[in-house]
Write a protein that holds these residues in place. Structure first.
Motif, PDB file in Angstrom:
ATOM      1  N   PRO A  20       0.833  -1.204   0.000  1.00 39.24           N
ATOM      2  CA  PRO A  20       0.000   0.000   0.000  1.00 39.24           C
ATOM      3  C   PRO A  20       0.865   1.249   0.000  1.00 39.24           C
ATOM      4  CG  PRO A  20      -0.873  -1.604   1.530  1.00 39.24           C
ATOM      5  CD  PRO A  20       0.445  -2.155   1.063  1.00 39.24           C
ATOM      6  N   GLY A  21       0.463   2.221  -0.817  1.00 41.41           N
ATOM      7  CA  GLY A  21       1.235   3.442  -0.975  1.00 41.41           C
ATOM      8  C   GLY A  21       2.267   3.372  -2.081  1.00 41.41           C
ATOM      9  N   GLY A  22       2.488   2.204  -2.626  1.00 41.00           N
ATOM     10  CA  GLY A  22       3.470   2.032  -3.686  1.00 41.00           C
ATOM     11  C   GLY A  22       2.947   2.419  -5.053  1.00 41.00           C
ATOM     12  N   SER A  23       3.801   2.222  -6.054  1.00 44.21           N
ATOM     13  CA  SER A  23       3.469   2.608  -7.424  1.00 44.21           C
ATOM     14  C   SER A  23       3.775   1.474  -8.398  1.00 44.21           C
ATOM     15  CB  SER A  23       4.286   3.841  -7.841  1.00 44.21           C
ATOM     16  OG  SER A  23       3.996   4.959  -7.034  1.00 44.21           O
ATOM     17  N   LEU A  24       3.037   1.474  -9.482  1.00 43.35           N
ATOM     18  CA  LEU A  24       3.289   0.579 -10.612  1.00 43.35           C
ATOM     19  C   LEU A  24       2.949   1.337 -11.889  1.00 43.35           C
ATOM     20  CD1 LEU A  24       1.696  -2.866  -9.569  1.00 43.35           C
ATOM     21  CD2 LEU A  24       4.126  -2.402  -9.884  1.00 43.35           C
ATOM     22  N   ARG A  25       3.577   0.935 -12.984  1.00 38.04           N
ATOM     23  CA  ARG A  25       3.199   1.468 -14.285  1.00 38.04           C
ATOM     24  C   ARG A  25       2.855   0.308 -15.206  1.00 38.04           C
ATOM     25  NH1 ARG A  25       6.128   5.112 -18.988  1.00 38.04           N
ATOM     26  NH2 ARG A  25       7.273   3.173 -19.383  1.00 38.04           N
ATOM     27  N   LYS A  62      -8.967   9.229  -9.354  1.00 35.84           N
ATOM     28  CA  LYS A  62      -8.568  10.609  -9.640  1.00 35.84           C
ATOM     29  C   LYS A  62      -7.525  11.095  -8.654  1.00 35.84           C
ATOM     30  CE  LYS A  62     -12.702  12.312 -12.012  1.00 35.84           C
ATOM     31  NZ  LYS A  62     -13.899  13.187 -11.939  1.00 35.84           N
ATOM     32  N   GLY A  63      -6.473  11.689  -9.190  1.00 40.40           N
ATOM     33  CA  GLY A  63      -5.388  12.190  -8.370  1.00 40.40           C
ATOM     34  C   GLY A  63      -4.329  11.156  -8.042  1.00 40.40           C
ATOM     35  N   ARG A  64      -4.595   9.891  -8.370  1.00 41.60           N
ATOM     36  CA  ARG A  64      -3.622   8.829  -8.071  1.00 41.60           C
ATOM     37  C   ARG A  64      -3.105   8.162  -9.344  1.00 41.60           C
ATOM     38  NH1 ARG A  64      -5.120   4.360  -5.337  1.00 41.60           N
ATOM     39  NH2 ARG A  64      -7.277   4.393  -6.101  1.00 41.60           N
ATOM     40  N   PHE A  65      -3.956   7.984 -10.331  1.00 43.84           N
ATOM     41  CA  PHE A  65      -3.587   7.301 -11.571  1.00 43.84           C
ATOM     42  C   PHE A  65      -3.516   8.304 -12.720  1.00 43.84           C
ATOM     43  CE2 PHE A  65      -5.541   2.823 -10.552  1.00 43.84           C
ATOM     44  CZ  PHE A  65      -4.848   2.809  -9.346  1.00 43.84           C
ATOM     45  N   THR A  66      -2.619   8.022 -13.664  1.00 42.19           N
ATOM     46  CA  THR A  66      -2.492   8.845 -14.862  1.00 42.19           C
ATOM     47  C   THR A  66      -2.407   7.950 -16.090  1.00 42.19           C
ATOM     48  OG1 THR A  66      -1.301  10.563 -13.628  1.00 42.19           O
ATOM     49  CG2 THR A  66      -1.171  10.627 -16.035  1.00 42.19           C
ATOM     50  N   ILE A  67      -3.283   8.196 -17.045  1.00 41.67           N
ATOM     51  CA  ILE A  67      -3.233   7.461 -18.305  1.00 41.67           C
ATOM     52  C   ILE A  67      -2.535   8.325 -19.345  1.00 41.67           C
ATOM     53  CG2 ILE A  67      -5.511   8.283 -19.094  1.00 41.67           C
ATOM     54  CD1 ILE A  67      -5.942   5.482 -20.326  1.00 41.67           C
ATOM     55  N   SER A  68      -1.730   7.684 -20.179  1.00 47.48           N
ATOM     56  CA  SER A  68      -1.034   8.411 -21.237  1.00 47.48           C
ATOM     57  C   SER A  68      -0.844   7.462 -22.427  1.00 47.48           C
ATOM     58  CB  SER A  68       0.310   8.946 -20.750  1.00 47.48           C
ATOM     59  OG  SER A  68       1.162   7.884 -20.346  1.00 47.48           O
ATOM     60  N   ARG A  69      -0.448   8.041 -23.539  1.00 47.34           N
ATOM     61  CA  ARG A  69      -0.228   7.210 -24.728  1.00 47.34           C
ATOM     62  C   ARG A  69       0.955   7.737 -25.512  1.00 47.34           C
ATOM     63  NH1 ARG A  69      -5.646   7.328 -27.849  1.00 47.34           N
ATOM     64  NH2 ARG A  69      -4.467   6.097 -29.377  1.00 47.34           N
ATOM     65  N   ASP A  70       1.605   6.821 -26.203  1.00 46.60           N
ATOM     66  CA  ASP A  70       2.702   7.151 -27.103  1.00 46.60           C
ATOM     67  C   ASP A  70       2.340   6.543 -28.449  1.00 46.60           C
ATOM     68  OD1 ASP A  70       5.025   7.346 -28.619  1.00 46.60           O
ATOM     69  OD2 ASP A  70       6.342   6.999 -26.908  1.00 46.60           O
ATOM     70  N   ASN A  71       1.849   7.373 -29.346  1.00 46.49           N
ATOM     71  CA  ASN A  71       1.383   6.858 -30.633  1.00 46.49           C
ATOM     72  C   ASN A  71       2.526   6.301 -31.478  1.00 46.49           C
ATOM     73  OD1 ASN A  71      -1.284   7.449 -30.034  1.00 46.49           O
ATOM     74  ND2 ASN A  71      -1.201   9.468 -31.019  1.00 46.49           N
ATOM     75  N   THR A  72       3.735   6.815 -31.292  1.00 42.90           N
ATOM     76  CA  THR A  72       4.867   6.304 -32.064  1.00 42.90           C
ATOM     77  C   THR A  72       5.212   4.870 -31.653  1.00 42.90           C
ATOM     78  OG1 THR A  72       6.527   7.167 -30.530  1.00 42.90           O
ATOM     79  CG2 THR A  72       5.796   8.632 -32.299  1.00 42.90           C
ATOM     80  N   LYS A  73       4.911   4.532 -30.403  1.00 43.92           N
ATOM     81  CA  LYS A  73       5.181   3.179 -29.903  1.00 43.92           C
ATOM     82  C   LYS A  73       3.913   2.324 -29.867  1.00 43.92           C
ATOM     83  CE  LYS A  73       9.119   4.529 -27.030  1.00 43.92           C
ATOM     84  NZ  LYS A  73       9.682   4.558 -25.655  1.00 43.92           N
ATOM     85  N   ARG A  74       2.799   2.925 -30.250  1.00 52.65           N
ATOM     86  CA  ARG A  74       1.501   2.213 -30.219  1.00 52.65           C
ATOM     87  C   ARG A  74       1.254   1.611 -28.838  1.00 52.65           C
ATOM     88  NH1 ARG A  74       3.503   0.358 -35.096  1.00 52.65           N
ATOM     89  NH2 ARG A  74       3.760  -1.743 -34.290  1.00 52.65           N
ATOM     90  N   THR A  75       1.507   2.411 -27.821  1.00 53.59           N
ATOM     91  CA  THR A  75       1.431   1.931 -26.444  1.00 53.59           C
ATOM     92  C   THR A  75       0.650   2.926 -25.577  1.00 53.59           C
ATOM     93  OG1 THR A  75       3.532   0.750 -26.648  1.00 53.59           O
ATOM     94  CG2 THR A  75       2.770   1.234 -24.426  1.00 53.59           C
ATOM     95  N   VAL A  76      -0.181   2.372 -24.707  1.00 55.27           N
ATOM     96  CA  VAL A  76      -0.880   3.173 -23.711  1.00 55.27           C
ATOM     97  C   VAL A  76      -0.380   2.750 -22.331  1.00 55.27           C
ATOM     98  CG1 VAL A  76      -2.861   1.586 -23.618  1.00 55.27           C
ATOM     99  CG2 VAL A  76      -3.140   3.959 -22.898  1.00 55.27           C
ATOM    100  N   TYR A  77      -0.281   3.720 -21.433  1.00 52.15           N
ATOM    101  CA  TYR A  77       0.275   3.489 -20.116  1.00 52.15           C
ATOM    102  C   TYR A  77      -0.738   3.851 -19.036  1.00 52.15           C
ATOM    103  CZ  TYR A  77       4.588   3.758 -22.860  1.00 52.15           C
ATOM    104  OH  TYR A  77       5.565   3.562 -23.816  1.00 52.15           O
ATOM    105  N   LEU A  78      -0.560   3.237 -17.877  1.00 50.44           N
ATOM    106  CA  LEU A  78      -1.318   3.628 -16.697  1.00 50.44           C
ATOM    107  C   LEU A  78      -0.336   3.716 -15.534  1.00 50.44           C
ATOM    108  CD1 LEU A  78      -4.199   4.265 -15.642  1.00 50.44           C
ATOM    109  CD2 LEU A  78      -4.263   1.901 -14.823  1.00 50.44           C
ATOM    110  N   GLN A  79      -0.033   4.936 -15.129  1.00 49.29           N
ATOM    111  CA  GLN A  79       0.820   5.156 -13.972  1.00 49.29           C
ATOM    112  C   GLN A  79      -0.063   5.166 -12.743  1.00 49.29           C
ATOM    113  OE1 GLN A  79       4.259   5.511 -13.670  1.00 49.29           O
ATOM    114  NE2 GLN A  79       3.837   5.483 -11.466  1.00 49.29           N
ATOM    115  N   MET A  80       0.220   4.274 -11.817  1.00 51.61           N
ATOM    116  CA  MET A  80      -0.606   4.116 -10.620  1.00 51.61           C
ATOM    117  C   MET A  80       0.236   4.447  -9.398  1.00 51.61           C
ATOM    118  SD  MET A  80      -2.666   0.624 -11.601  1.00 51.61           S
ATOM    119  CE  MET A  80      -1.217  -0.419 -11.471  1.00 51.61           C
ATOM    120  N   ASN A  81      -0.148   5.503  -8.696  1.00 57.55           N
ATOM    121  CA  ASN A  81       0.559   5.928  -7.490  1.00 57.55           C
ATOM    122  C   ASN A  81      -0.354   5.793  -6.281  1.00 57.55           C
ATOM    123  OD1 ASN A  81       2.789   6.684  -9.080  1.00 57.55           O
ATOM    124  ND2 ASN A  81       1.965   8.756  -9.373  1.00 57.55           N
TER     125      ASN A  81
END
Length: 114
Positions: free
Chosen positions: A14-19, A64-83
């Protein structure tokens, strides 16, 4: 044929992060809304976050406020940063592409436990 491959799950305190990452193939990635869903044991699959082709994002209230979604179209990849992960975030996380009929990855397990 659309293929979505998730990675990055694991065990965290708990309190950790993953991407999480989701690599897509078989689609013109930049044209599609991408999303992350999750499903905990005994519960229905629920939307976590989505990102449109323009970069517009939308989040479930519980991340909200903990997770961030992002994408890199050049890599055809979507990310979810979870804090600041919580025990209640434990679930299988699935990547989704908003193709006709919807496309899903195989899922990646996220376990939050002390």
């Amino acid at each position: 044929q659309v293929e979505l491959v998730e990675s990055g799950g694991g065990l965290v305190q708990p309190g950790g992060s993953l991407r999480l990452s989701c690599a897509a193939s078989g689609i013109i990635f930049s044209l599609y809304t991408m999303a992350w869903y999750r499903q905990a044991p005994g519960k229905e699959r629920e939307l976590v976050a989505k990102i449109g082709s323009s970069g517009y994002t939308n989040y479930a209230d519980f991340v909200k406020g903990r997770f961030t979604i992002s994408r890199d179209n050049t890599k055809r990849t979507v990310y979810l940063q979870m804090n600041n992960l919580k025990i209640g975030d434990t679930a299988v996380y699935y990547c989704n592409a908003n193709t006709a009929g919807g496309s899903w990855g195989q899922g990646t397990q996220v376990t939050v436990s002390s």
